[in-house]
Design a protein around this motif. Structure first.
Motif: not given
Ligand code: CA
Length: 558
Positions: A361-365, A367-369
């Motif tokens: 989860d790079i953008n910390k929403d 959910f994993r990218e």
């Molecule tokens: Ca994410």
């Protein structure tokens, strides 16, 4: 005087009509009829009223999943006398419901109909069955160019034998599409009448089995009711209006305690297992094409939460291979393989697998990218209105979101769902249509891996996610061509197929859907259960030959 007689006669007739059938001679059964009866054609058994095969038409053999054994029925015996030759000896004194003799010619006619017309569901056996030869007046040999021992066993309990004298004059269209409104079979019941809400089977007092098998069907009538919802079924069962229920019904402990309702087990799971339910994954579609993602999903899902939430413990979580706990299958259970390659609920392990392949989860929403940093979202589907399954996919989606996978449950109507399933148009789909109990464990692996699905627009036989693996096709064929007498080879092949399933996970087995069975003891007693396991207690289409009919020989009117 005459007038008076007519009036009394009419009143008596009305009274009898209003009362319906003699209650203690009638079994009311529900759970298999969902639209008004309109078809009794054994060649379209999926459209026919349940019982068309089993009660009216009969098969050469039955199969009892409770013990894992074939039982000769119209056949007196059947055996492989050579590796490519299966010899069937027919019973004596078999008759059709119109009084004519059932002979070896009817058997030959029925099987050869599949060669004459290519559209019959068993026509494909003629790709591997070479010919049928008469040995004597009661004996025939089926001679195979390519003996498929496992599939053949399943055909022996599925193909309904039809009377040559009635069917030989029928057109192909009539055979493949006709309603067959006046079915003449050889069975213990015939079709007496029907209405929008019911099909009435009447006991065949001249059934051959009364003398030849010493079996006597107890109910004079078997009334298959079309009950519009499970809630209505519960009410009817409580009031004793339904004797034998094959519905999914909640609240079993209360039904047992306050209404004396009978189930297979007194304690959870109450029900026998009927099939393996799990999720097919669209393995050709990124990112589901990434096997580690599928593996992480297998670890992320908690089937026991589904068992509790959606099924009130009426089902059990499956083993990782999805092999149903019935004796005929468990004797091949590959314990070591499952221990080595199997999965169990472990969300931390799921997260570790995803981390390892760079799904973070790079953008910390939340959910994993994917490994390239691209977001993705998946859907999981089941039909709208199938409430137990709707709760199940909510639970699965919740578990997958907990490990950072963006998965949304969707509920198309049943026809859209079926189109998505058969057409492979889904991300993740919950299903159990073709993983049911059968006479051969080959059918389970065929359902999971069905190789022909890969290049077909629509698959009705399994492998809905279109998993492609030539090695699997070879192993499946080899399993099919292995005799059940060769236990060691069967076991070895099952282990190899299980290993591939557990490593590649085109299907994640989750739980065993139940053989739903609840019986009222108001009118009939001696229902089967785990302490009196005389029959598989299910009257769905395809299950009468698994023992459903034996229930009718054993229940007792009070
Ligand atoms: Ca994410």
């Amino acid at each position: 005087m005459k007038k008076w007689f007519v009036v009394v006669f009419a009143l008596v007739a009305i009274a009898i009509f209003a009362q319906g059938f003699e209650r203690n001679q009638t079994v009311y059964i529900g759970g298999s009829l969902w639209s008004p009866p309109s078809n009794w054609n054994p060649f379209t058994s999926w459209n026919a009223v349940a019982g068309t095969i089993g009660l009216v038409y009969e098969t050469l053999f039955l199969y009892d999943p409770l013990v894992g054994q074939f039982e000769p029925w119209l056949a007196e015996s059947g055996e492989w006398v050579k590796p490519d030759t299966f010899r069937v000896k027919l019973r004596n004194n078999l008759t059709w419901q119109d009084g004519k003799q059932l002979t070896i010619d009817d058997i030959i006619f029925t099987f050869e109909l599949g060669k004459k017309f290519s559209g019959i569901n068993y026509s494909p056996i003629w790709n591997w069955l070479s010919r049928i030869e008469k040995v004597d007046s009661r004996t025939i040999d089926f001679i195979f160019s390519d003996p498929r021992y496992q599939e053949w066993g399943q055909q022996l309990i599925s193909i309904a034998i039809v009377p040559k004298h009635i069917w030989e004059g029928k057109s192909e269209a009539d055979i493949l599409q006709g309603a067959n409104e006046k079915p003449v079979g050889s069975g213990s019941y015939y079709v007496e009448s029907w209405a929008d809400d019911r099909n009435v089977f009447r006991k065949n007092a001249n059934w051959w089995g009364i003398k030849e098998l010493g079996l006597n069907p107890k109910p004079e009538r078997v009334v298959v009711l079309r009950v519009l919802s499970n809630n209505v079924a519960v009410g009817m069962l409580m009031k004793g209006e339904l004797d034998w229920s094959n519905f999914f019904l909640p609240g079993i402990p209360i039904l047992q305690k306050s209404y004396g309702i009978h189930t297979w087990f007194k304690e959870p799971p109450y029900m026998l297992p009927a099939n393996t339910t799990g999720i097919f994954l669209n393995v050709r579609k990124y990112p589901l094409s990434v096997v580690e993602l599928r593996r992480a999903m297998a670890y992320a899902i908690d089937p026991n939460k589904i068992v509790d939430r959606a099924f009130e413990k009426m089902v059990t979580a499956s083993n990782a291979a999805g092999i149903m706990p019935v004796p005929g299958w468990m004797k091949y259970y590959p314990d070591e393989t499952v221990q080595k390659y199997g999965f169990k609920y472990d969300p931390e392990k799921a997260k570790a697998i995803l981390d390892e392949i760079g799904f973070k989860d790079i953008n910390k929403d939340g959910f994993r990218e994917d490994a390239q940093g691209r977001p993705f979202k998946l859907t999981i589907e089941c039909p709208y209105g199938w409430t137990d399954w709707m709760v199940s996919i909510q639970s699965i989606a919740e578990d997958l979101r907990k490990v950072g996978l963006n998965v949304e449950p969707i509920y198309p109507d049943a026809s859209k769902y079926n189109d998505d399933l058969y057409g492979g148009k889904f991300d993740i789909i919950l299903n159990n249509y073709v993983t049911g109990v059968s006479s051969t464990i080959w059918s389970y692996f065929n359902a999971v891996f069905y190789p022909d699905a890969v290049n077909a627009d629509y698959s009705y036989s399994g492998n809905f996610g279109k998993y492609h693996n030539p090695e699997v096709a070879t192993l499946l064929d080899e399993l099919n061509r292995t005799s059940s007498n060769d236990q060691a080879k069967m076991k070895e092949l099952v282990a190899q197929l299980s290993e591939i399933l557990l490593k590649d996970l085109p299907f994640i087995p989750l739980w065993y859907n139940g053989a739903w069975f609840q019986a009222s003891s108001d009118v009939w007693s001696n229902w089967p259960d785990t302490s009196n396991p005389y029959a598989w207690p299910i009257g769905w289409a395809g299950h009468w030959q698994l023992g459903g009919i034996k229930v009718l020989f054993n229940i007792e009117a009070k």
